[in-house]
Design an enzyme around this catalytic site. Structure first.
Site, short mmCIF file in Angstrom:
data_model
loop_
_atom_site.label_atom_id
_atom_site.label_comp_id
_atom_site.label_asym_id
_atom_site.label_seq_id
_atom_site.Cartn_x
_atom_site.Cartn_y
_atom_site.Cartn_z
N LYS A 191 33.83 106.50 48.86
CA LYS A 191 34.71 107.67 48.76
C LYS A 191 34.16 108.68 47.73
CE LYS A 191 38.07 106.45 51.56
NZ LYS A 191 37.48 105.76 52.72
C1 PLP Z 1 42.44 107.78 55.50
C2 PLP Z 1 42.30 106.43 54.86
N1 PLP Z 1 43.41 105.73 54.58
C3 PLP Z 1 43.35 104.52 53.98
C4 PLP Z 1 42.15 103.94 53.65
C5 PLP Z 1 42.14 102.55 53.10
O1 PLP Z 1 41.53 102.45 51.88
P1 PLP Z 1 40.76 101.09 51.45
O2 PLP Z 1 39.54 100.98 52.27
O3 PLP Z 1 40.47 101.31 50.00
O4 PLP Z 1 41.70 99.97 51.66
C6 PLP Z 1 40.97 104.66 53.89
C7 PLP Z 1 39.64 104.16 53.47
O5 PLP Z 1 38.98 103.34 53.94
C8 PLP Z 1 41.04 105.92 54.53
O6 PLP Z 1 39.93 106.61 54.82
#
Ligand code: PLP
Length: 369
Positions: A191
């Site tokens: 990210k």
């Molecule tokens: C739009 C969106 N929501 C939620 C997530 C979930 O985050 P994580 O991968 O840290 O659990 C992500 C990232 O992967 C995302 O891009």
């Protein structure tokens, strides 16, 4: 450099690591010396900085962005029988939090040009069971928050921002993160603000949610070994927290570099076969992903690979057509814009450390496609 010498990935985290390595390791040592590996003062330090950065009263560090969404839904009291509106065009985790609460995600199509939730299609999906809308600042670009908020106010719904891809983006001059009841962030390594490990966060201006989630993420406990309710272990680690505190200092500079690269893509790619995300006036994107569409996507993919450029694909299947949600009964044709994107999108290389020369090469390759 000739074209054969290029090997440009969609993302190269190693370059960023080289630039902050010494600083990060000094802080890792500090965490280790203090054995503050889970929760604790380094997480609190990051929370303070991140709330300040997002212009919100509170921030909470958790173990990943998916947990952030889950905790936010729990804090809103989402439960079995409830429905939550979610865009069809997003990473699947936006819907997971709803499902983890045994509630139902109700998918809404994106617009044909911004590729973000189409506010004009939300009201037809609202039922007496609808409790909340989870809007997503997709690819780093804020969605039309005011349009969605107006619907929330009219129908008495909660608004959650999924800001997992949009750390530092502005909507009408204000940072994302403070527009809804809560905003959920992912600090997944790739990210714009990514931890060295898995991590996530929640921002809010509501002390009630802040206090509740502080306990819920820590086994439902405020006083050690006293558990007020069935809780979760969703704490952020100390090593992740310090890596984020170091990186937060550079986030605006890195985001500005992404904006510079995006500007070059937008103005110098002059190929009518390639379409880009429309950016309304209200949105100041941080370009987490630079997604484009083209009629023969697989053909362009192959061409780019041949030229040493390795694009990404976000996302090949829209949420409403994922196998995981087959039981909800959606059909092809239900969200035509999201379906079009899934079949025609690809993601150009985008990260702050891309060199001007690499960007020029990518542009040149796309202009000769
Ligand atoms: C739009 C969106 N929501 C939620 C997530 C979930 O985050 P994580 O991968 O840290 O659990 C992500 C990232 O992967 C995302 O891009």
């Amino acid at each position: 450099m000739t074209e054969t010498t290029y090997k440009i990935p969609f993302l190269d985290l190693k370059r960023q690591y080289q630039s902050i390595k010494t600083e990060v390791f000094a802080r890792f040592e500090e965490v280790c010396e203090n054995t503050a590996f889970s929760g604790g003062k380094y997480v609190e330090e990051f929370e303070k900085h991140f709330a300040n950065y997002c212009q919100t009263q509170f921030a909470l560090g958790v173990d990943n962005g998916t947990s952030a969404l889950h905790l936010a839904m729990l804090a809103l009291g989402i439960e079995q029988g409830d429905e939550v509106i979610v865009p069809a065009n997003t990473f699947i985790a936006t819907a997971w939090g709803v499902s983890y609460c045994n509630a139902t995600p109700v998918f809404v199509d994106c617009t044909a040009d911004t590729w973000e939730i189409d506010a004009s299609k939300i009201e037809e999906k609202i039922t007496p069971k609808t409790k909340a809308i989870a809007g997503v600042h997709l690819y780093g670009q804020p969605f039309d928050i005011d349009a969605v908020k107006t619907i929330c106010e009219k129908h008495n719904l909660f608004l959650i921002e999924d800001a997992a891809q949009a750390h530092g983006a502005y909507y009408k001059g204000k940072r994302v993160g403070g527009f809804g009841e809560m905003a959920c962030f992912s600090f997944y390594p790739g990210k714009n603000l990514g931890a060295y490990g898995e991590a996530g966060g929640i921002t809010t201006n509501n002390e009630k949610y802040y206090k509740y989630i502080q306990s819920l993420r820590n086994h439902g406990s405020v006083v050690r070994y006293y558990h007020d309710e069935i809780g979760y272990n969703m704490r952020m680690g100390g090593l992740e927290a310090v890596s984020l505190s170091v990186k937060l200092k550079y986030l605006d500079a890195w985001n500005n570099r992404r904006k510079e690269i995006a500007k070059r893509y937008q103005t110098e790619i002059k190929n009518s076969a390639i379409r880009m995300q429309h950016q309304p006036e209200f949105a100041d994107s941080v370009y987490h992903l630079f997604v484009v569409t083209t009629e023969k996507r697989d053909d362009l993919m192959k061409y780019l690979h041949e030229k040493g450029i390795f694009p990404g694909l976000h996302y090949p299947v829209p949420c409403h057509l994922q196998k995981a949600y087959a039981h909800l009964g959606y059909q092809k044709g239900d969200c035509p814009n999201a379906e079009y994107l899934a079949e025609h999108c690809l993601t150009l290389p985008m990260f702050a450390e891309l060199t001007d020369e690499e960007v020029s090469y990518i542009i040149e390759v796309l202009n000769t496609y």
